[in-house]
Design a protein around this motif. Structure first.
Motif, mmCIF file in Angstrom:
data_model
loop_
_atom_site.group_PDB
_atom_site.id
_atom_site.type_symbol
_atom_site.label_atom_id
_atom_site.label_comp_id
_atom_site.label_asym_id
_atom_site.label_seq_id
_atom_site.Cartn_x
_atom_site.Cartn_y
_atom_site.Cartn_z
ATOM 1 N N PHE A 1 46.837 -7.675 33.946
ATOM 2 C CA PHE A 1 46.509 -9.242 34.373
ATOM 3 C C PHE A 1 45.567 -9.675 33.328
ATOM 4 O O PHE A 1 44.976 -9.166 32.462
ATOM 5 C CB PHE A 1 45.862 -9.147 35.683
ATOM 6 C CG PHE A 1 46.813 -8.519 36.726
ATOM 7 C CD1 PHE A 1 47.384 -9.486 37.474
ATOM 8 C CD2 PHE A 1 46.930 -7.323 37.026
ATOM 9 C CE1 PHE A 1 48.320 -8.960 38.280
ATOM 10 C CE2 PHE A 1 47.484 -6.779 37.924
ATOM 11 C CZ PHE A 1 48.618 -7.502 38.752
ATOM 12 N N ALA B 1 51.991 -12.689 32.777
ATOM 13 C CA ALA B 1 51.977 -11.499 32.856
ATOM 14 C C ALA B 1 53.209 -10.898 33.579
ATOM 15 O O ALA B 1 53.761 -11.616 34.298
ATOM 16 C CB ALA B 1 50.779 -10.859 33.915
ATOM 17 N N VAL C 1 52.092 -14.927 37.288
ATOM 18 C CA VAL C 1 52.508 -13.384 37.231
ATOM 19 C C VAL C 1 53.700 -13.115 37.690
ATOM 20 O O VAL C 1 54.191 -13.721 39.040
ATOM 21 C CB VAL C 1 51.337 -12.491 38.067
ATOM 22 C CG1 VAL C 1 51.751 -10.979 38.160
ATOM 23 C CG2 VAL C 1 49.868 -12.770 37.544
ATOM 24 N N PRO D 1 44.884 -14.824 38.080
ATOM 25 C CA PRO D 1 46.262 -14.709 38.563
ATOM 26 C C PRO D 1 46.273 -15.692 39.602
ATOM 27 O O PRO D 1 46.275 -15.384 40.761
ATOM 28 C CB PRO D 1 46.572 -13.170 38.452
ATOM 29 C CG PRO D 1 45.236 -12.556 39.202
ATOM 30 C CD PRO D 1 44.042 -13.415 38.480
#
Lengths: 536, 536
Positions: free
Chosen positions: A465, A435, A284, A317
């Motif tokens: 996410f 992401a 992320v 994540p």
């Protein structure tokens, strides 16, 4: 007096330790296993026993015998069969949810949602079968007058590969298990399926297996279209992949498990494709504009995603990347605060819990890693969430820090600048998702990273996410090795059917011998002389 | 005064022993090789020297560096690049045909035809790039109001896998070599290509390599889009497949060569797909009606197909299956007569000639095999055509009889009845093609065999022979293992581009960051919410 749910005259909510070989229901005789309630440690009835090699052989023989008749069915029959499976799963009723709760420690709402997804994807694949687009029909009509040589009439369709082995996944006892995504797409393609049940949810598997078996029976299909086997060791699973009548494998699980199956599949006299979904840390990337504008909101979304299902998602994540700044410090503090008050959550199995604890301990004790926060203490097989941080330099120096810790643990990697952040991305192995959290001010910087991400992942999300995988036409749940064994396909969404197909060309075949979908009267979308023609 | 053909100011009909690493032209330094004229046994100038490991590394580095910029080009630029390669190959002129004739022993007409096919497939792939259908675009628009959860905006396109290693084939010095089918489809997909030249046509490879290099230069592309390496042993070819920057392999050749490359590809830290086309005996099934109606005509067509290119086609008819009858005896006698008067034909290389002689000798001396006819005696590396027969019983008892003899040799298998014929088909390994010779009276019997054939082959022909593979949208030149390493794809026809692609999903990505083809304004065919929408 309320009646037990039935399908074709047989009760389908029965749990008595049986597996299914074609139309037979039987108890195995090899070894012994019981499901464990990970919330209580309690051992659950009944006893399950594994299949023998002879039973494996029988399941594969029946699947092979069913292949030609099953793939030749009218599309409508195959579509209704998928819909009947969906209905039968619903008809099991609460017995299914309760058993799945007991076997996985997952909460009711999650399992009811997962059942909805399972039923939904079976129905979506029924539509895929009806639409016929997956056949990739192509017609190049003859040109008898062409010089110097006439062109023959060429027609192409895709046909199923053959019987498929499906390995149930621990973390999706319904949506990626007995009648989950791999089974639905394989059956839709026209492939019989032999499932090896996951030992973590034996009763759930039995219930769903009975529902599929009933659908085979009431749909009047050849019995070998579906079998479900238990395995108390690895012999049956490995034997299944090695069986010459099995032509493809669907697997979701660990990297060790997936690569072991790949080796077996490649060592066969006839190697076969293995679609194994194995591991992913799902980077992320937080951009400065987004952190400045709504760092707190992103922190909240991140922790919600991380805690979901005790972090036991392939798309959890596990890695946060950002450039050093005060706003990043605020984000980390906010995320840490949110995590600190989070409860420990029951994990799927004692083994998964143990692996999670070991992974977290490796992070905690790593000299270059700082513990930002841990969640509330737990008991039994509960995993305590954890948030950690390190520098890009340390991350790049130790490949172990890029390994998946399956559960609610995540590592923030602080980067000095864009170039260092790009280096971290470039160092990663293949991933399912990445992401980007951005505002319009971040577009220029984000644009530079997109080519790198395209090479690394199967799905790029913006301002979200990866958890919560939509079952749709445009979904890709796949990615370069080792996130999956074969990044050319997806395990979620309608494109998943492609993995179980191969093309066949018919040259100058008389109309009477052509498959109906390739005749001039075909009702489906097709490519005619290189141009798309819409179906009826 | 006539000028030598040039491209971008450089002569392109030069043969001086050079290979190409990006924009450099250089002589290798590792080992030494010369092409041999198989018709005369004469060794041809110049000397070729193999690449070093450092040169291999350089080619792969440049290919990797070129990957992102090359795949991001405007489609029109990529299409014109393919067309420029085609034009440059034509511009080499007769020097190419003469060199190819000298290196392969193939006749002028065949090589001119093959050049036409090579140029044609490059131009066809230019059209594929412009059409954009290969991108498999899918758009599922957001549903912000959906309950219980909103649906995100999902958009899918396919992107290229990365740099591709292409191994030139001995039997198609143009159409399956340096700028042949694998190179054309990989370049069309957006993959840089590193070719390992086949040692049987080094000069032809150099000429075509120079033409591709010139096209890269005048198109203003990153130099690493194309490199061509020579290898005097196996080190460079194997190192190419093992290089981490190579993401897929295209190969046409022997089963031993193909499976060796598969092993290397699978043993990499990141396994990659190998598309190897390896061996096929292409069963031809003669039905009673067809034999009765036009046995003589079929015999003539069969021998013509068998003799074509000295039988050195992957689709050469190596196996004839039919039920015992007087008409079959007549067919065999007719085919034998036609073969007897056929000349021996120069084979591609001394090694191929030697293998052919050994294969024919194994048939000739087999106790259960009868020699029907041999062609006229030859000299040097000329192969003498051969037609043999055996019984289904003998064929089923000895798997060696089902092995490919690469060249103009074919085996007639006499079957007692339909059931025995079906058993023979069922015993076969995967094949590229199967041909049925039928009349309407044979339809019922033929229909029963089609499911078996679909499971065994990539292309089913009616009343024809597999030689002469049309480059079209609906062509499949592929088939189950071991005819190819991966029956899910084709090496001829526009579907060949699929093998070098993988899907990527973009979730909630702002229009400004989306690839142009996935914006709402996309000019291409696409799937919108599961329905086909035609492009502009």
């Amino acid at each position: 007096m309320p009646q037990a749910p039935t399908s074709g005259g047989k009760e389908i909510d029965v749990i008595n330790g049986e597996m299914f070989i074609g139309s037979r229901s039987l108890s195995g005789t090899s070894g012994e296993a019981r499901a464990v309630n990970p919330a209580t440690g309690e051992t659950l009835d009944p006893v399950y026993r594994g299949a023998t090699r002879a039973e494996l052989d029988e399941a594969c023989r029946l699947a092979w015998e069913a292949f030609d008749p099953y793939r030749s069915l009218e599309p409508e029959t195959r579509a209704r069969f998928l819909e009947t499976i969906a209905q039968n799963i619903l008809d099991i009723g609460d017995a299914l949810i309760e058993r799945a709760m007991a076997e996985t420690g997952l909460p009711r709402a999650r399992l009811e949602g997962e059942r909805g997804r399972t039923v939904g994807q079976l129905r979506l694949f029924a539509q895929v079968v009806r639409d016929g687009r997956y056949l990739d029909l192509r017609i190049d009509p003859a040109m008898p007058e062409r010089q110097p040589l006439p062109r023959p009439d060429l027609r192409l369709r895709k046909i199923p590969l053959g019987p498929v082995a499906v390995f149930g996944a621990s973390n999706f006892p319904l949506a990626f298990s007995v009648a989950g995504g791999d089974t639905a797409s394989a059956l839709a393609a026209g492939c019989p399926v032999v499932v090896k049940a996951h030992s973590a949810h034996l009763g759930t598997s039995e219930l769903v297996g009975r529902a599929v078996q009933a659908a085979v029976r009431t749909s009047g299909l050849p019995e070998g279209v579906f079998s479900l086997l238990f395995d108390t060791g690895r012999d049956i699973g490995q034997g299944l992949v090695a069986d010459p009548r099995i032509k493809a494998v669907g697997f979701t699980g660990s990297r060790g498990g997936g690569t072991a199956l790949m080796k077996i599949a490649q060592a066969r006299p006839e190697p076969i494709p293995v679609y194994a979904e194995m591991s992913s840390i799902n980077p992320v990337i937080l951009f400065p504009g987004a952190l400045a504008e709504r760092g707190e909101k992103i922190a909240h979304g991140f922790i919600t995603s991380l805690l979901m299902g005790a972090g036991q998602f392939c798309t959890s994540p596990g890695l946060i990347l950002a450039i050093e700044s005060d706003k990043l410090d605020e984000f980390i503090a906010g995320a840490g605060n949110a995590l600190q008050s989070a409860s420990a959550a029951t994990m799927l199995t004692p083994g998964i819990h143990q692996a999670y604890e070991a992974g977290v301990e490796a992070l905690r004790s790593h000299t270059a890693v700082q513990t930002i926060a841990r969640g509330q203490a737990g008991q039994g097989y509960q995993g305590v969430p954890g948030l950690f941080s390190t520098t890009a330099e340390a991350f790049l120096a130790d490949r172990k820090l890029a390994e998946e810790v399956f559960g609610s643990a995540s590592l923030v990697v602080r980067c000095r600048d864009e170039a260092e952040l790009a280096s971290v991305l470039d160092s990663l192995e293949g991933q399912l998702t990445a992401a980007l959290h951005i505002t319009e001010a971040d577009h220029e910087d984000a644009r530079k990273l997109i080519p790198v991400l395209e090479r690394k992942v199967g799905r790029i999300l913006v301002n979200g996410f990866g958890t919560g995988v939509e079952v749709a036409h445009a979904m890709v749940h796949g990615g370069p090795y080792p996130s999956t064994a074969d990044g050319r396909s997806t395990s979620v969404g309608t494109m998943a059917i492609d993995r179980f197909l191969r093309p066949v060309c018919y040259q100058d075949m008389p109309e009477a011998l052509l498959p109906p979908e390739l005749r001039d009267s075909s009702p489906y979308d097709r490519l005619l002389d290189g141009k798309t023609v819409l179906g009826a």
